[in-house]
Design an enzyme around this catalytic site. Sequence first.
Site, short mmCIF file in Angstrom:
data_model
loop_
_atom_site.label_atom_id
_atom_site.label_comp_id
_atom_site.label_asym_id
_atom_site.label_seq_id
_atom_site.Cartn_x
_atom_site.Cartn_y
_atom_site.Cartn_z
N HIS A 72 4.94 -47.40 -11.52
CA HIS A 72 5.59 -48.47 -10.45
C HIS A 72 7.24 -48.78 -10.76
CE1 HIS A 72 5.98 -50.82 -14.94
NE2 HIS A 72 4.39 -49.92 -14.57
N HIS A 118 8.19 -47.23 -14.06
CA HIS A 118 8.76 -46.53 -14.73
C HIS A 118 10.14 -45.73 -14.07
CE1 HIS A 118 4.93 -46.23 -14.88
NE2 HIS A 118 5.11 -46.83 -16.52
N LYS A 175 -2.80 -45.89 -15.66
CA LYS A 175 -1.84 -46.94 -14.91
C LYS A 175 -0.79 -46.34 -13.89
CE LYS A 175 -0.67 -48.57 -18.98
NZ LYS A 175 0.68 -49.64 -20.09
#
Length: 561
Positions: free
Chosen positions: A125, A128, A122
């Site tokens: 972004h 996090h 992933k």
Amino acid sequence: MQRFIDRIREGLAQATGLERDELKIESPRDSKLGDLAFPCFPLARKLKQAPPKIAAELAEKVRIAGITTVATGPYLNFRIDRKELAETVLGEIQGAQENFGESKIGLGKTVVLDYSSPNIAKRFHVGHLRSTIIGAAVRRLHDALGYRTIGINHIGDWGSQFGKLVAAIDRWGDTVDLENDPLEALSTLYVRVNEEEKSDPELAEAGRAAFRELESGKQGHVRETWKHLTELSLQEFDRAYQRLGVTFDFVRGEAFYEPYLRSTIERIVEAGVAETSEGALVVSLEGFKEKMPPCLLEKSDGTTLYATRDLAAAFHRFEEFRFERCLYVVGSAQKLHFQQLKAVLKRMNLEWEPRLEHVDFGMLSLPGGKLSSRKGSVLLLDELLNRAVEEARKVIEDKNPDLTDADRIAEEVGIGAVIFNDLKRERIKDVVFEWSEVLSFEGETGPYVQYTHARLASILRKGAGREGSLDGSLLENAAPILLSLGRFPGVVRNAAENSEPSELAQFLLSLCREINSWLVPNKVLSEDPGLASSRLVLVRGAKICIRSGLRLLGVAAPEEM
RNA sequence: GCGCCCGUAGCUCAGCUGGAUAGAGCGUCUGCCUCCGGAGCAGAAGGCCACAGGUUCGAAUCCUGUCGGGCGCACCA
């Protein structure tokens, strides 16, 4: 500051016969009343006297060197001699320099921190961000107290979604650009497989099969693909951590604990707390005051779950590090999970169970709704940081166009703004992401603190050579600043204890407000050499303190901006 | 339905673990750069601390209930 409090406690203990530790010393509502205060209410019952009378009597009786005592109503207020206050606090800073605020209370103890912990495949972004920034700050706070800290990035690299992803790559890998922009490609595939498996049982089964193969440990195509995914992801994460100034001692994904799963389950079974329910192996948690569903160790098909792997990790970490605290910096959505985890350990009668703490924090959402990588609605970290840095660059262009090294400083200010913005409020509060707020550099922001620091640095540069002797009696009107500076070590200690960096952030804002308002009517570089010298020592002390505070939060403190 | 968390100025938040007259920032209005950095400072306006009980000498803070919002609740992580 602690020295003054200790002295007051000592004096009060002698006068009242009470234990030092039960004497609560606080700050008066209005600073005009005094620097520290002792409320006399608790004594009223014991002495069978009205609190104001007790205060008045104590004011006569208590004699403390360097501190005057005044009774105001039911309070006993203390005023520290101005000269001694300045010389004690600033002397302490001069002695400690950039180590001001540090202590040794954690010496010989270990704190394990689990933070950031993104899932592979992933993009990194803004979702996090909070765990990463809060965790790194809590870790530095413990470092400052002398603890040995172990930062672990518990990467989400295991679970059935990776089976799905392998199946998706097998089927559509050639439709996306896995070479040049792998994370983007994976993200696309992830969205697609979640969509299509609903109506395509064959695809769903391919995903499950791939995860079974992964868990079997077989060295083959599936495992190769998974390994490749991990490497690609870690490369991208590393770039983000570098930019944020965040480090780890270990990057251990869930897969790391794979070899320990069997023994973990055996251990729990041997402790006699596991049972079979509906074909699955579970630990029942009914006896607890918080009602909880059972903790699942093994699915009916024999594969393990998230909780199993976290239990394995907890055992492994305790055995490896014998930690004093083990802090999980994970969103509050997982509160139940950690309660269950701790409940299992409690049922096993492990005395170290209370040392695990879930350092939970509120959810970050976008104004339009929540973040979802399955739907692909995310704000990438790089995009956020780039925009903040760009904004900082513009402000520099506007306010300080001749600044040398402007690009580097724009990076420090922009990223500082983002980090500070995340740390300034209590971590449990939910956050709605607003560009206008993140890109604001005025008021209660990181750049405001950085600006104050740069301003002090500028004064020190201009006063170079004039800083020397300190006459504390010349700093009378700086008492609020001195009291704040004196509180700093305690603020660091509490912020660490509570895993709450916002306490430090709020302290810095308040200190900067005090300094900025003091600077206006008090010219530091005075004609009077003695006054200039003493004020420069104060400015130096404040600058050191702000810099230390920012460093602990993970925010740069440029000399100019 | 059950459990946990949150609710303080128009907005975003502090409030030192139960103490004195509840404080900041943003926004609005008014001032301050021939004076060390105006990313700043000073001032004005703005409050039934969601609501109702309770504990206490004392409650924004602790307890119970109600309302509003968020999160979670066995084979996902």
